[in-house]
Design a protein around this motif. Structure first.
Motif, PDB file in Angstrom:
ATOM      1  N   CYS A   1      35.433  60.673  73.875  1.00 55.06           N
ATOM      2  CA  CYS A   1      34.661  61.305  74.946  1.00 55.06           C
ATOM      3  C   CYS A   1      35.541  61.513  76.172  1.00 55.06           C
ATOM      4  CB  CYS A   1      33.462  60.411  75.283  1.00 55.06           C
ATOM      5  SG  CYS A   1      32.551  60.920  76.714  1.00 55.06           S
TER       6      CYS A   1
ATOM      7  N   CYS B   1      29.001  73.007  76.392  1.00 59.21           N
ATOM      8  CA  CYS B   1      29.951  73.469  75.373  1.00 59.21           C
ATOM      9  C   CYS B   1      30.471  72.408  74.421  1.00 59.21           C
ATOM     10  CB  CYS B   1      31.163  74.113  76.041  1.00 59.21           C
ATOM     11  SG  CYS B   1      30.779  75.611  76.915  1.00 59.21           S
ATOM     12  N   VAL B   2      30.446  71.151  74.835  1.00 58.16           N
ATOM     13  CA  VAL B   2      31.108  70.128  74.026  1.00 58.16           C
ATOM     14  C   VAL B   2      30.087  69.309  73.251  1.00 58.16           C
ATOM     15  CG1 VAL B   2      32.607  68.098  74.098  1.00 58.16           C
ATOM     16  CG2 VAL B   2      33.063  70.042  75.608  1.00 58.16           C
ATOM     17  N   ASP B   3      30.312  69.225  71.948  1.00 61.06           N
ATOM     18  CA  ASP B   3      29.469  68.418  71.072  1.00 61.06           C
ATOM     19  C   ASP B   3      29.600  66.953  71.473  1.00 61.06           C
ATOM     20  OD1 ASP B   3      28.322  66.998  68.974  1.00 61.06           O
ATOM     21  OD2 ASP B   3      29.113  68.359  67.443  1.00 61.06           O
ATOM     22  N   ASN B   4      28.470  66.327  71.786  1.00 62.38           N
ATOM     23  CA  ASN B   4      28.557  64.963  72.310  1.00 62.38           C
ATOM     24  C   ASN B   4      28.580  63.894  71.226  1.00 62.38           C
ATOM     25  OD1 ASN B   4      25.936  64.862  71.469  1.00 62.38           O
ATOM     26  ND2 ASN B   4      25.086  64.219  73.432  1.00 62.38           N
ATOM     27  N   ARG B   5      28.883  64.299  69.991  1.00 60.87           N
ATOM     28  CA  ARG B   5      29.074  63.291  68.948  1.00 60.87           C
ATOM     29  C   ARG B   5      30.531  62.832  68.881  1.00 60.87           C
ATOM     30  NH1 ARG B   5      26.549  66.471  64.061  1.00 60.87           N
ATOM     31  NH2 ARG B   5      27.434  68.161  65.303  1.00 60.87           N
ATOM     32  N   TYR B   6      31.444  63.590  69.514  1.00 62.84           N
ATOM     33  CA  TYR B   6      32.849  63.204  69.640  1.00 62.84           C
ATOM     34  C   TYR B   6      33.480  62.805  68.309  1.00 62.84           C
ATOM     35  CZ  TYR B   6      31.086  63.069  74.370  1.00 62.84           C
ATOM     36  OH  TYR B   6      30.468  63.402  75.546  1.00 62.84           O
ATOM     37  N   LYS B   7      33.454  63.751  67.377  1.00 63.26           N
ATOM     38  CA  LYS B   7      34.045  63.468  66.065  1.00 63.26           C
ATOM     39  C   LYS B   7      35.566  63.409  66.123  1.00 63.26           C
ATOM     40  CE  LYS B   7      30.255  65.323  63.341  1.00 63.26           C
ATOM     41  NZ  LYS B   7      29.816  66.355  62.382  1.00 63.26           N
TER      42      LYS B   7
ATOM     43  N   ASP C   1      26.482  58.715  76.170  1.00 61.99           N
ATOM     44  CA  ASP C   1      26.654  59.393  74.886  1.00 61.99           C
ATOM     45  C   ASP C   1      27.026  58.444  73.754  1.00 61.99           C
ATOM     46  OD1 ASP C   1      28.117  62.517  76.139  1.00 61.99           O
ATOM     47  OD2 ASP C   1      26.049  61.815  76.002  1.00 61.99           O
TER      48      ASP C   1
ATOM     49  N   GLU D   1      34.566  75.215  70.935  1.00 60.05           N
ATOM     50  CA  GLU D   1      34.378  74.594  72.243  1.00 60.05           C
ATOM     51  C   GLU D   1      35.268  75.274  73.282  1.00 60.05           C
ATOM     52  OE1 GLU D   1      35.204  70.574  71.038  1.00 60.05           O
ATOM     53  OE2 GLU D   1      33.089  70.019  70.976  1.00 60.05           O
TER      54      GLU D   1
END
Lengths: 84, 93
Positions: free
Chosen positions: B67, A41-47, B46, A55
Motif C-alpha cells: 500500500c 484508480c488504485v485497487d486497494n487489495r494491493y496484490k 485498507d 492504474e
C-alpha cells in the motif's frame, strides 16, 4: 507604531502573505488531487507494490480531469454567477 | 513541492530570499507530516480488518508495505502530470 512602517515595507508584508497563501493552496490542491486519484484508480487489495498499466492510465486521466474541474469551478465561482 | 518555486528565489534580495526559504521549509515539513499521517490512516484502513492478535500479522504487514509503496509511486506520477499541466503542456486523452 503604524507611522514607523514604511509603505514599501507594508507592501512587502502583503506580498509575502499572498505568496505563502498561494504556496499553501498549491500544496493542498496537489494533496487532494493525489488522495482523490489514488482512491479512484488504485485497487486497494494491493496484490503487488507496482502500479499496473490500467492504474497508470487511470491516474494520468484522473489528474487531467481533476485539473479541468478545478479550473471550471474556479471560473464559475469567479464569474459571480450563482452555480446552476 | 516542486523545485520551480525555489528557482524564483534567485532574483530576490538576500533577506527576502532567506525568509522565503524558511517559509518553504516549514511548508515542506508540515506537508510531509500530513502525508505520513494520511498514509498510515489509509493503509491501516485498507489492510487491517481483524483483531484476533495485537501484533501485525504477516499478511497485514505485506499489505501495508505494498500500500505504502504503491502510494509513493502514485504520488510521484501525479507530481509529474501536475507539473506538465502547470506548464500548459497538452496531454492526450
Amino acid at each position: 507604531m503604524a507611522s514607523n512602517i514604511s509603505p514599501s515595507a507594508l507592501d512587502k508584508e502583503q506580498i509575502f502573505g499572498m505568496a505563502e497563501k498561494e504556496m499553501e493552496y498549491r500544496v493542498e490542491l496537489f494533496n487532494k488531487m493525489t488522495q482523490t486519484c489514488f482512491k479512484k484508480c488504485v485497487d486497494n487489495r494491493y496484490k503487488e507494490s507496482e502500479l499496473n498499466m490500467g492504474e497508470n492510465s487511470c491516474i494520468d486521466r484522473c489528474v487531467s480531469k481533476y485539473w479541468h474541474v478545478t479550473n471550471l469551478i474556479g471560473q464559475l465561482l469567479g464569474s459571480g454567477r450563482p452555480p446552476m | 513541492m516542486d523545485k520551480s518555486m525555489l528557482a524564483d528565489l534567485d532574483s530576490l534580495p538576500e533577506a527576502d530570499k532567506q525568509r522565503m526559504t524558511v517559509m518553504i521549509d516549514q511548508l515542506q515539513i508540515r506537508d510531509s507530516l500530513r502525508m505520513y499521517n494520511s498514509l498510515v490512516e489509509r493503509c491501516f484502513n485498507d489492510c487491517v480488518d481483524t483483531f484476533k492478535h495485537k501484533s501485525l500479522q504477516k499478511q497485514e504487514e505485506t499489505c501495508v508495505r505494498r500500500c505504502a509503496e504503491k502510494f509513493l509511486k502514485h504520488s510521484m506520477r501525479v507530481g509529474m502530470r501536475f507539473a506538465e499541466l502547470n506548464q500548459g503542456a497538452a496531454t492526450q486523452d
